[in-house]
Design an enzyme around this catalytic site. Sequence first.
Site, PDB file in Angstrom:
ATOM      1  N   GLN A   7       5.080 -26.016 -36.921  1.00  0.00           N
ATOM      2  CA  GLN A   7       6.083 -26.978 -36.439  1.00  0.00           C
ATOM      3  C   GLN A   7       5.680 -27.501 -35.063  1.00  0.00           C
ATOM      4  OE1 GLN A   7       8.821 -28.084 -38.259  1.00  0.00           O
ATOM      5  NE2 GLN A   7       9.022 -29.555 -36.601  1.00  0.00           N
ATOM      6  N   ASP A  64       0.890 -30.246 -44.385  1.00  0.00           N
ATOM      7  CA  ASP A  64       1.329 -31.378 -43.560  1.00  0.00           C
ATOM      8  C   ASP A  64       0.252 -32.475 -43.519  1.00  0.00           C
ATOM      9  OD1 ASP A  64       3.767 -31.729 -42.467  1.00  0.00           O
ATOM     10  OD2 ASP A  64       3.384 -30.676 -40.582  1.00  0.00           O
ATOM     11  N   LYS A 119      13.795 -27.249 -43.719  1.00  0.00           N
ATOM     12  CA  LYS A 119      12.648 -27.025 -44.605  1.00  0.00           C
ATOM     13  C   LYS A 119      12.844 -25.753 -45.430  1.00  0.00           C
ATOM     14  CE  LYS A 119       9.673 -29.682 -41.620  1.00  0.00           C
ATOM     15  NZ  LYS A 119       8.770 -29.755 -40.477  1.00  0.00           N
TER      16      LYS A 119
END
Length: 296
Positions: free
Chosen positions: A97, A120, A53
């Site tokens: 994460q 997200d 990422k």
Amino acid sequence: MANLIDGKAISAQVRADVRADVDAWTAQGHRPPHLAVVLVGDNPASASYVRGKMKASQGAGIDSETLKYDTDLSEAELLQLIDRLNHDDAVDGILVQLPLPDHIDADKVIQSLNPDKDVDGLHVVNAGRLATGQAGFVPCTPAGIMELLDRSGINLSGQRAVVIGRSNLVGKPLANLMLRKGTDATVTVCHSRTRDLPAVAREADILVAAIGRAHFVTADMVKPGAVVIDVGINRIDDATRERGYRLVGDVDFEAVKEKAGWITPVPGGVGPMTIAMLLRNTLTAAQRLAATRQTV
Ligand code: NAP
């Protein structure tokens, strides 16, 4: 023989488009979008995803930082960190994460995010916005699937779509995206309790497998000419590989490709799109937040 939907190539196009849009944004005098990625613990797969990422962000002209903490970080400390990032005007996107260590309630952490920085798309406000057709953030994997279909020229209007899997991360948001006005698929969502799933799958013009079981979708479950999207990532033993395993999807690719009209491979299909859509979401967050700051 099916047409291959090349996720690597399409992801490269999306990343190049985001790069061009970021350049145009900064040329107007704005600072580059800023993504904060929170990584707790030492899970090697998570560390590798986060590195991916970071690298992709740099390639797109997005500033990114990894905030890395030991496994023993407490839930309260993590919530404090999120609160700081929520209020930091230099941060546009926050990604936690997953998975988090067991002593931390992941859902509590996700719901503590500012929904307007939730790139997200996992916050309940963003799930609600998607379900009701409002602008929000869509989880990156289903957003990436829609982009794959769109850039392959596949029109969903009036088509029968069957999604196998009902997770909040993939199946449910994807079903909502396909159902939206303007996209207009007729959507069925299947799960482990679905009766005669193969018969339901055979009705699909667009069949999506988001299950997590290697080779679950066999050729007899696919209508000739259907579009088959394979979201699954499964490890199977393979002594011929140096690492001792290889990655396969939820679809029996070799058999299904002979019957389908379009198919995504694993790896190289849906997977590469997830990061590309994260970059797109981060730029969108920066632009929306800048607009709100100007009007306050
Ligand atoms: P998940 O939360 O475990 O959900 C799996 C879904 O599959 C559940 O709804 C489950 O039904 C259903 N299912 C399981 N066994 C089934 C069966 N025998 N028949 C019918 N349905 C069954 O998984 P997820 O997070 O959605 O991920 C799914 C797969 O996609 C995994 O392999 C994951 O690694 C992969 N994935 C890939 C990406 C990417 O970037 N390519 C991103 C995210 C996930 P119930 O609800 O009834 O239990």
